[in-house]
Write an enzyme that holds these catalytic residues in place. Structure first.
Site, PDB file in Angstrom:
ATOM      1  CG  HIS A 139      -2.269  -0.839   1.268  1.00 57.04           C
ATOM      2  ND1 HIS A 139      -2.093  -2.240   1.425  1.00 57.04           N
ATOM      3  CD2 HIS A 139      -3.393  -0.497   1.328  1.00 57.04           C
ATOM      4  CE1 HIS A 139      -3.190  -2.818   1.799  1.00 57.04           C
ATOM      5  NE2 HIS A 139      -4.102  -1.767   1.246  1.00 57.04           N
ATOM      6  CG  ASN A 169       4.415  -4.052   2.705  1.00 56.51           C
ATOM      7  OD1 ASN A 169       4.211  -2.921   3.046  1.00 56.51           O
ATOM      8  ND2 ASN A 169       3.637  -5.386   2.595  1.00 56.51           N
TER       9      ASN A 169
END
Length: 308
Positions: A139, A169
């Site tokens: 994201h 991440n």
């Protein structure tokens, strides 16, 4: 499978075809998007996502090659400028508020990764592109920032994703996201812009379609204190990061993140909190049996020298 794509300079796409920049048109329960098209060159068009940007003004793309197949997509809680060349966002922008983040804490995460149906099929990432790629769907506007279930579902659009190193991440980047949320809660509001950088002559792809960033950034602006700065990290398994000024990042990115902002604000990097990696600590202690990308490259280079 990850492939290799030769790219000249950083994010230097061919400009032989006059690039057109369009804004997608659709409307849904929590989405408002407008349509327009502009000729190539510096992108400074009106935005339909103005409530997500400081002063209602979207960033300008100053590297004209990056305007090729660039399309704006507006969501309920964030705005995206999507590239049909990289099939990733050029940036995702949010206006974080204390109230919105308080609402977000009440929402349980429900994964809903999906291709963005409002983008042309040839320009968008598909779920299959990430299968067995070795990369996370990372994201840019985090799902944990989203103030309601609809906004959270929208955050799982692949138009808001980049291929991201999984350790990066889940640890360092997650820590940066958490630190920015806490800062927004402490200060009341922040404007945040997150996105990828593509540096170097050879860029990896997943699915032979989606470009893998070499670096990621998260720009933070405090409008009350008139302070701005940015986190900059390599897209690899690392606990290292830099805090840079907006002016420095704009030079690297080919984007004017805050048109109209005084140069004095852009040139001075605000003090940003040290991110705490998931599970506690400013850096995750890496399993020593798992080598980093740089360690692997060093070993390979050594082996090449002794095999010759």
């Amino acid at each position: 499978m990850a492939g290799q794509l030769a790219i000249s300079l950083s994010f230097s796409f061919s400009a032989s075809t006059a690039p057109g920049v369009a804004t997608l048109s659709t409307a849904s329960l929590a989405t408002v998007v407008a349509v327009a098209a502009w000729p190539g060159g510096t992108f400074a068009a009106p935005t339909a996502c103005g409530n997500h940007y400081w002063a209602g003004t979207a960033p300008d793309i100053t590297n004209s090659a990056m305007t090729r197949a660039a399309r704006e997509v507006c969501f309920g809680a964030f705005g995206v400028m999507h590239s049909g060349v990289t099939r990733t966002p050029l940036w995702s922008a949010e206006h974080l508020t204390r109230a919105g983040l308080s609402d977000a804490r009440q929402i349980s995460r429900v994964n809903n990764f999906h291709a963005e149906s409002r983008l042309p099929p040839g320009e968008r990432a598909e779920l299959r592109d990430y299968v067995r790629s070795g990369y996370d769907r990372g994201h840019m506007a985090p799902s944990a920032d989203m103030p309601d279930a609809q906004a959270q579902s929208e955050s799982f659009s692949l138009s808001n994703m980049v291929p991201q190193n999984s350790e990066n991440n889940r640890y360092l980047w997650a820590g940066i996201e958490s630190s920015v949320r806490k800062l927004a809660q402490d200060r009341g509001e922040l404007f945040v812009i997150s996105g990828p950088l593509f540096k170097g002559k050879t860029i990896t792809q997943v699915g032979n379609r989606v470009m893998v960033p070499t670096q990621l950034f998260k720009v933070v602006y405090d409008p009350k204190r008139k302070q701005a700065g940015a986190y900059l990290v390599a897209n690899e398994a690392t606990g290292d990061y830099s805090v840079v000024s907006v002016a420095e990042l704009e030079t690297l990115a080919g984007i004017d993140f805050f048109p109209g902002m005084p140069a004095s604000v852009k040139q001075t990097a605000m003090s940003l909190p040290r991110p705490k990696a998931a599970g506690g600590g400013s850096k995750r202690k890496r399993d020593q049996e798992v080598p980093t990308y740089r360690e692997v490259q060093t070993v390979l280079e050594f082996l090449r020298t002794i095999i010759r």
